[in-house]
Design a protein around this motif. Structure first.
Motif, PDB file in Angstrom:
ATOM      1  N   LEU A   1       0.840  -1.197   0.000  1.00 47.86           N
ATOM      2  CA  LEU A   1       0.000   0.000   0.000  1.00 47.86           C
ATOM      3  C   LEU A   1       0.879   1.251   0.000  1.00 47.86           C
ATOM      4  CD1 LEU A   1      -2.807   1.322   0.132  1.00 47.86           C
ATOM      5  CD2 LEU A   1      -2.637   1.174   2.629  1.00 47.86           C
ATOM      6  N   ALA A   2       1.943   1.233   0.800  1.00 51.23           N
ATOM      7  CA  ALA A   2       2.882   2.371   0.830  1.00 51.23           C
ATOM      8  C   ALA A   2       3.514   2.583  -0.540  1.00 51.23           C
ATOM      9  CB  ALA A   2       3.952   2.144   1.899  1.00 51.23           C
ATOM     10  N   VAL A   3       3.891   1.503  -1.220  1.00 53.72           N
ATOM     11  CA  VAL A   3       4.478   1.605  -2.571  1.00 53.72           C
ATOM     12  C   VAL A   3       3.476   2.242  -3.523  1.00 53.72           C
ATOM     13  CG1 VAL A   3       5.254   0.282  -4.576  1.00 53.72           C
ATOM     14  CG2 VAL A   3       6.100  -0.311  -2.304  1.00 53.72           C
ATOM     15  N   ILE A   4       2.251   1.759  -3.501  1.00 57.07           N
ATOM     16  CA  ILE A   4       1.223   2.262  -4.418  1.00 57.07           C
ATOM     17  C   ILE A   4       0.904   3.728  -4.131  1.00 57.07           C
ATOM     18  CG2 ILE A   4      -1.224   2.036  -5.043  1.00 57.07           C
ATOM     19  CD1 ILE A   4      -0.767  -1.054  -4.656  1.00 57.07           C
ATOM     20  N   LEU A   5       0.778   4.078  -2.857  1.00 51.67           N
ATOM     21  CA  LEU A   5       0.501   5.481  -2.517  1.00 51.67           C
ATOM     22  C   LEU A   5       1.652   6.394  -2.945  1.00 51.67           C
ATOM     23  CD1 LEU A   5      -1.184   5.104   0.989  1.00 51.67           C
ATOM     24  CD2 LEU A   5      -2.275   5.744  -1.178  1.00 51.67           C
ATOM     25  N   TRP A   6       2.893   5.916  -2.779  1.00 56.70           N
ATOM     26  CA  TRP A   6       4.047   6.730  -3.179  1.00 56.70           C
ATOM     27  C   TRP A   6       4.074   6.907  -4.695  1.00 56.70           C
ATOM     28  CZ3 TRP A   6       6.367  10.000  -0.303  1.00 56.70           C
ATOM     29  CH2 TRP A   6       7.555  10.584  -0.724  1.00 56.70           C
ATOM     30  N   MET A   7       3.739   5.846  -5.432  1.00 54.46           N
ATOM     31  CA  MET A   7       3.672   5.951  -6.892  1.00 54.46           C
ATOM     32  C   MET A   7       2.555   6.911  -7.315  1.00 54.46           C
ATOM     33  SD  MET A   7       4.312   2.063  -8.153  1.00 54.46           S
ATOM     34  CE  MET A   7       5.871   1.660  -8.911  1.00 54.46           C
ATOM     35  N   CYS A   8       1.460   6.896  -6.593  1.00 58.35           N
ATOM     36  CA  CYS A   8       0.360   7.838  -6.876  1.00 58.35           C
ATOM     37  C   CYS A   8       0.811   9.273  -6.629  1.00 58.35           C
ATOM     38  CB  CYS A   8      -0.864   7.513  -6.030  1.00 58.35           C
ATOM     39  SG  CYS A   8      -1.721   6.009  -6.533  1.00 58.35           S
ATOM     40  N   LEU A   9       1.583   9.485  -5.576  1.00 59.04           N
ATOM     41  CA  LEU A   9       2.098  10.828  -5.290  1.00 59.04           C
ATOM     42  C   LEU A   9       3.027  11.288  -6.419  1.00 59.04           C
ATOM     43  CD1 LEU A   9       2.224  13.164  -3.197  1.00 59.04           C
ATOM     44  CD2 LEU A   9       4.285  12.052  -2.313  1.00 59.04           C
ATOM     45  N   ILE A  10       3.883  10.405  -6.896  1.00 55.92           N
ATOM     46  CA  ILE A  10       4.770  10.738  -8.023  1.00 55.92           C
ATOM     47  C   ILE A  10       3.925  11.095  -9.243  1.00 55.92           C
ATOM     48  CG2 ILE A  10       6.456   9.800  -9.659  1.00 55.92           C
ATOM     49  CD1 ILE A  10       7.574   8.114  -7.302  1.00 55.92           C
ATOM     50  N   PHE A  11       2.899  10.291  -9.509  1.00 58.30           N
ATOM     51  CA  PHE A  11       2.011  10.559 -10.642  1.00 58.30           C
ATOM     52  C   PHE A  11       1.340  11.924 -10.486  1.00 58.30           C
ATOM     53  CE2 PHE A  11      -1.954  10.469 -12.971  1.00 58.30           C
ATOM     54  CZ  PHE A  11      -1.589   9.913 -14.185  1.00 58.30           C
ATOM     55  N   TYR A  12       0.878  12.216  -9.269  1.00 59.40           N
ATOM     56  CA  TYR A  12       0.228  13.496  -9.001  1.00 59.40           C
ATOM     57  C   TYR A  12       1.163  14.667  -9.312  1.00 59.40           C
ATOM     58  CZ  TYR A  12      -1.608  17.455  -6.381  1.00 59.40           C
ATOM     59  OH  TYR A  12      -2.041  18.714  -6.031  1.00 59.40           O
ATOM     60  N   PHE A  13       2.404  14.593  -8.820  1.00 59.30           N
ATOM     61  CA  PHE A  13       3.359  15.674  -9.087  1.00 59.30           C
ATOM     62  C   PHE A  13       3.668  15.785 -10.578  1.00 59.30           C
ATOM     63  CE2 PHE A  13       4.936  15.287  -4.521  1.00 59.30           C
ATOM     64  CZ  PHE A  13       4.333  16.479  -4.136  1.00 59.30           C
ATOM     65  N   SER A  14       3.754  14.659 -11.262  1.00 60.62           N
ATOM     66  CA  SER A  14       4.052  14.670 -12.695  1.00 60.62           C
ATOM     67  C   SER A  14       2.880  15.183 -13.517  1.00 60.62           C
ATOM     68  CB  SER A  14       4.413  13.272 -13.180  1.00 60.62           C
ATOM     69  OG  SER A  14       5.606  12.858 -12.593  1.00 60.62           O
ATOM     70  N   HIS A  15       1.689  15.055 -12.977  1.00 57.79           N
ATOM     71  CA  HIS A  15       0.496  15.476 -13.711  1.00 57.79           C
ATOM     72  C   HIS A  15       0.227  16.985 -13.581  1.00 57.79           C
ATOM     73  CE1 HIS A  15      -2.977  14.398 -16.040  1.00 57.79           C
ATOM     74  NE2 HIS A  15      -3.756  15.099 -15.239  1.00 57.79           N
ATOM     75  N   GLN A  16       0.984  17.656 -12.722  1.00 57.80           N
ATOM     76  CA  GLN A  16       0.804  19.099 -12.575  1.00 57.80           C
ATOM     77  C   GLN A  16       1.314  19.807 -13.826  1.00 57.80           C
ATOM     78  OE1 GLN A  16       3.122  19.860  -9.021  1.00 57.80           O
ATOM     79  NE2 GLN A  16       1.275  19.986  -7.789  1.00 57.80           N
ATOM     80  N   PRO A  17       0.540  20.740 -14.360  1.00 56.52           N
ATOM     81  CA  PRO A  17       1.041  21.537 -15.486  1.00 56.52           C
ATOM     82  C   PRO A  17       2.326  22.278 -15.085  1.00 56.52           C
ATOM     83  CG  PRO A  17      -1.315  21.886 -15.168  1.00 56.52           C
ATOM     84  CD  PRO A  17      -0.833  21.094 -13.994  1.00 56.52           C
ATOM     85  N   ALA A  18       3.099  22.664 -16.072  1.00 54.96           N
ATOM     86  CA  ALA A  18       4.408  23.288 -15.828  1.00 54.96           C
ATOM     87  C   ALA A  18       4.317  24.478 -14.878  1.00 54.96           C
ATOM     88  CB  ALA A  18       5.039  23.702 -17.150  1.00 54.96           C
ATOM     89  N   THR A  19       3.276  25.299 -15.000  1.00 54.95           N
ATOM     90  CA  THR A  19       3.168  26.481 -14.150  1.00 54.95           C
ATOM     91  C   THR A  19       2.997  26.100 -12.680  1.00 54.95           C
ATOM     92  OG1 THR A  19       0.792  26.574 -14.662  1.00 54.95           O
ATOM     93  CG2 THR A  19       2.247  28.007 -15.944  1.00 54.95           C
ATOM     94  N   GLU A  20       2.140  25.107 -12.415  1.00 58.80           N
ATOM     95  CA  GLU A  20       1.939  24.662 -11.029  1.00 58.80           C
ATOM     96  C   GLU A  20       3.195  24.026 -10.462  1.00 58.80           C
ATOM     97  OE1 GLU A  20      -1.464  22.240  -9.831  1.00 58.80           O
ATOM     98  OE2 GLU A  20      -2.517  23.044 -11.581  1.00 58.80           O
ATOM     99  N   SER A  21       3.835  23.191 -11.259  1.00 60.73           N
ATOM    100  CA  SER A  21       5.047  22.506 -10.819  1.00 60.73           C
ATOM    101  C   SER A  21       6.154  23.519 -10.522  1.00 60.73           C
ATOM    102  CB  SER A  21       5.502  21.531 -11.901  1.00 60.73           C
ATOM    103  OG  SER A  21       6.696  20.905 -11.536  1.00 60.73           O
ATOM    104  N   SER A  22       6.260  24.525 -11.378  1.00 57.94           N
ATOM    105  CA  SER A  22       7.282  25.558 -11.194  1.00 57.94           C
ATOM    106  C   SER A  22       7.007  26.381  -9.936  1.00 57.94           C
ATOM    107  CB  SER A  22       7.331  26.465 -12.424  1.00 57.94           C
ATOM    108  OG  SER A  22       8.347  27.416 -12.285  1.00 57.94           O
ATOM    109  N   GLU A  23       5.735  26.693  -9.699  1.00 57.55           N
ATOM    110  CA  GLU A  23       5.374  27.448  -8.493  1.00 57.55           C
ATOM    111  C   GLU A  23       5.733  26.669  -7.224  1.00 57.55           C
ATOM    112  OE1 GLU A  23       1.258  28.650  -8.501  1.00 57.55           O
ATOM    113  OE2 GLU A  23       1.472  29.635 -10.454  1.00 57.55           O
TER     114      GLU A  23
END
Length: 148
Positions: free
Chosen positions: A8-30
Motif C-alpha cells: 500500500l505504501a508503494v502504491i501510494l508513493w507511486m500515486c504521489l509521483i504521478f500526481y506531481f508529474s500530472h501538474q502543469p508546468a506552471t503549477e510545478s514551477s510554483e
C-alpha cells in the motif's frame, strides 16, 4: 498484514509521483520555486553572507526532488519485496527494474501534461536515486541482521 501495508505504501508513493508529474508546468514551477525560496530564507538566516543565486538553486531543487522521491520509492519497493520472501539480490533487481520502468513511464506521462516534456536525464536521476535507496536499505538491513 505487514506485506499488504508495505505494498500500500508503494502504491501510494507511486500515486504521489504521478500526481506531481500530472501538474502543469506552471503549477510545478510554483511549487519548486516556493520550496527554493523557503530554503533560501533559511540559508540567509543561518549564513547571511552567503552568495545565493535563486535561479540556479531552483533547478537544483527540482532535480534533487527527482532523486529523493525515487530514493524512497526504491526503499519502499525493496522492503515490500523482502517481506514477500524474495531473495536478496532478486529483490534488489526487481526493485530497481520497477523504479526504472516507472521513471520511464513517468517521463512519457509528462508528454501529455501542458508545458511539460520528457527528459532522459530525469530517468537517469530517478534511477540513481532508486539505486542509492536500494543500496542504503540493503546495508542497513544487513547491519541490523548482524546486530540481532
Amino acid at each position: 498484514m505487514r506485506k499488504y501495508l508495505s505494498w500500500l505504501a508503494v502504491i501510494l508513493w507511486m500515486c504521489l509521483i504521478f500526481y506531481f508529474s500530472h501538474q502543469p508546468a506552471t503549477e510545478s514551477s510554483e511549487l519548486s520555486t516556493g520550496i527554493a525560496e523557503l530554503i533560501e530564507i533559511t540559508v540567509e538566516k543561518v549564513a547571511p553572507n552567503a552568495d545565493f543565486i535563486t535561479e540556479n538553486f531552483h533547478h537544483l531543487v527540482r532535480k534533487n526532488a527527482h532523486f529523493f522521491i525515487y530514493l524512497l520509492l526504491g526503499v519502499l519497493l525493496l522492503h515490500a519485496l523482502k517481506l514477500n520472501r524474495i531473495g536478496k539480490y532478486r529483490a534488489m533487481g526487481f526493485a530497481l527494474l520497477i523504479c526504472v520502468l516507472y521513471a520511464m513511464s513517468d517521463e512519457v506521462h509528462q508528454l501529455f501534461v501542458p508545458g511539460r516534456g520528457a527528459q532522459v536525464k530525469d530517468v537517469f536521476i530517478d534511477s540513481a536515486g532508486a539505486t542509492l535507496g536500494i543500496i542504503v536499505y540493503s546495508i542497513i538491513n544487513r547491519l541490523n541482521s548482524r546486530i540481532l
